[in-house]
Scaffold this active site. Structure first.
Site, PDB file in Angstrom:
ATOM      1  N   HIS A   1       0.830  -1.203   0.000  1.00  0.00           N
ATOM      2  CA  HIS A   1       0.000   0.000   0.000  1.00  0.00           C
ATOM      3  C   HIS A   1       0.868   1.259   0.000  1.00  0.00           C
ATOM      4  O   HIS A   1       0.586   2.220  -0.723  1.00  0.00           O
ATOM      5  CB  HIS A   1      -0.919   0.008   1.221  1.00  0.00           C
TER       6      HIS A   1
ATOM      7  N   HIS B   1       1.661  -3.820   9.145  1.00  0.00           N
ATOM      8  CA  HIS B   1       3.020  -3.671   8.616  1.00  0.00           C
ATOM      9  C   HIS B   1       3.963  -3.198   9.710  1.00  0.00           C
ATOM     10  O   HIS B   1       3.573  -2.435  10.596  1.00  0.00           O
ATOM     11  CB  HIS B   1       3.060  -2.653   7.470  1.00  0.00           C
TER      12      HIS B   1
END
Length: 259
Positions: free
Chosen positions: A155, A204
Site C-alpha cells: 500500500h 506492517h
C-alpha cells in the site's frame, strides 16, 4: 597529472553546458532512494531492525491492551478509510482520472506514459513482496485483512508510486508555481497518510512502510526524469514554465474610474 586535470575540466565544462542542475538533483534523489532501500532491505533481512520495529509498532497500541489502537474508536475507522486510499481500486480510479485529464488536453503521449509509469511501479511493488517474503507482524492483531507478505509495504509503495508519479506529471504542466506546490504537497500528504495507517492498523512493520516510501519516491522521480527526456523529443507534453501569481493592486480604495 596535467592531462588528468585537463580532462576533469573538460568533463566539468561538458556537464555544466549539457546537464541542468535540477536534473542532477533529481537523479541524485533517485540514486539515493535506491541505495537507501537496498541498505534498509539488508538490515531487515539480517534482523537488525526488529527491536526498533517492535517499539514503534507498540507506540500505536493502548498500554495493557495490544488489541486496541491508540485513540477513540472513530480514529480506527478513519484509519481503515485512509488505508483504502492505497488499495488497487482507489489508485486505479485516480490513475484513470488523471489519464482522462491529459486525454482532454489531447496529450496522448502523456496518457500512455502515465499509464505505463504507474503500472510499471505497481508491478515492481508486487515483485518485491514476492522476493523478500517477510512475514506480517504478529505482535498485535491486524485491523484489516491481509493476504500478502510484508516487505515492502505494498500500500505504501503503490501509494508513493501512484500519487507521486501522478503529482509530478500533473505539476509539470501547471503554469502556476502555487499550483505546482499544492499538487505535489497533496501527493506527499496522501502517500504519508497511507503509510502511517498501515502501521496504525498493525498490518506492517514501520520499516516495511519506509521501504515502500523510498522505492516509490525513487520510481516517481525516475518517471519525472523520463518525462523531461521524452518532452524534449516531442513524445509527451512539454513542461510549463513556473510563473508567480500577480500581486493584487494596493493603495487604490475608491470606485473604478475615479482618481
Amino acid at each position: 597529472m596535467a592531462y588528468d586535470m585537463t580532462a576533469r575540466r573538460r568533463a566539468l565544462r561538458w556537464i555544466r553546458s549539457n546537464v541542468e542542475l535540477r536534473t542532477l538533483l533529481v537523479l541524485a534523489m533517485v540514486v539515493g532512494g535506491v541505495w537507501a532501500f537496498a541498505g534498509l532491505a539488508e538490515e531487515v533481512i539480517e534482523g537488525d531492525t526488529t527491536t526498533l520495529d517492535e517499539a514503534l509498532l507498540l507506540m500505536f497500541r493502548t498500554p495493557g491492551d495490544l488489541s486496541d489502537p491508540i485513540g477513540p474508536g472513530w480514529v480506527e475507522v478513519m484509519g481503515r478509510d485512509v488505508t483504502a486510499l492505497g488499495g488497487v481500486l482507489v489508485l486505479s480510479i485516480f490513475t484513470f482520472a488523471v489519464a482522462g485529464f491529459f486525454a482532454i488536453r489531447r496529450s496522448w503521449g502523456t496518457v500512455v506514459y502515465l499509464l505505463g509509469s504507474v503500472g510499471g511501479g505497481i508491478l515492481i511493488s508486487h515483485s518485491a513482496k514476492l522476493l523478500f517474503a517477510r512475514p506480517r507482524p504478529e505482535l498485535v492483531p491486524h485491523g484489516v485483512e491481509v493476504i500478502t507478505s510484508s516487505f515492502p509495504s505494498g500500500h505504501s509503495m503503490m501509494a508513493a508510486v501512484t500519487y507521486l508519479t501522478l503529482g509530478v506529471l500533473v505539476a509539470r504542466v501547471m503554469p502556476s508555481r502555487a499550483l505546482k506546490v499544492y499538487i505535489l504537497a497533496l501527493a506527499v500528504l496522501m502517500t504519508v497518510l497511507v503509510g502511517v495507517s498501515r502501521v496504525y492498523l498493525g498490518v506492517h512493520w514501520p520499516t516495511d512502510v519506509l521501504a515502500g516510501w523510498l522505492a516509490g519516491a525513487a520510481w516517481a522521480m525516475a518517471c519525472f526524469l523520463g518525462a523531461r527526456w521524452l518532452s524534449r523529443r516531442g513524445a509527451v507534453e512539454p513542461e510549463a514554465a513556473a510563473v508567480e501569481e500577480p500581486a493584487a493592486p494596493t493603495g487604490e480604495t475608491g470606485p473604478p474610474g475615479r482618481r
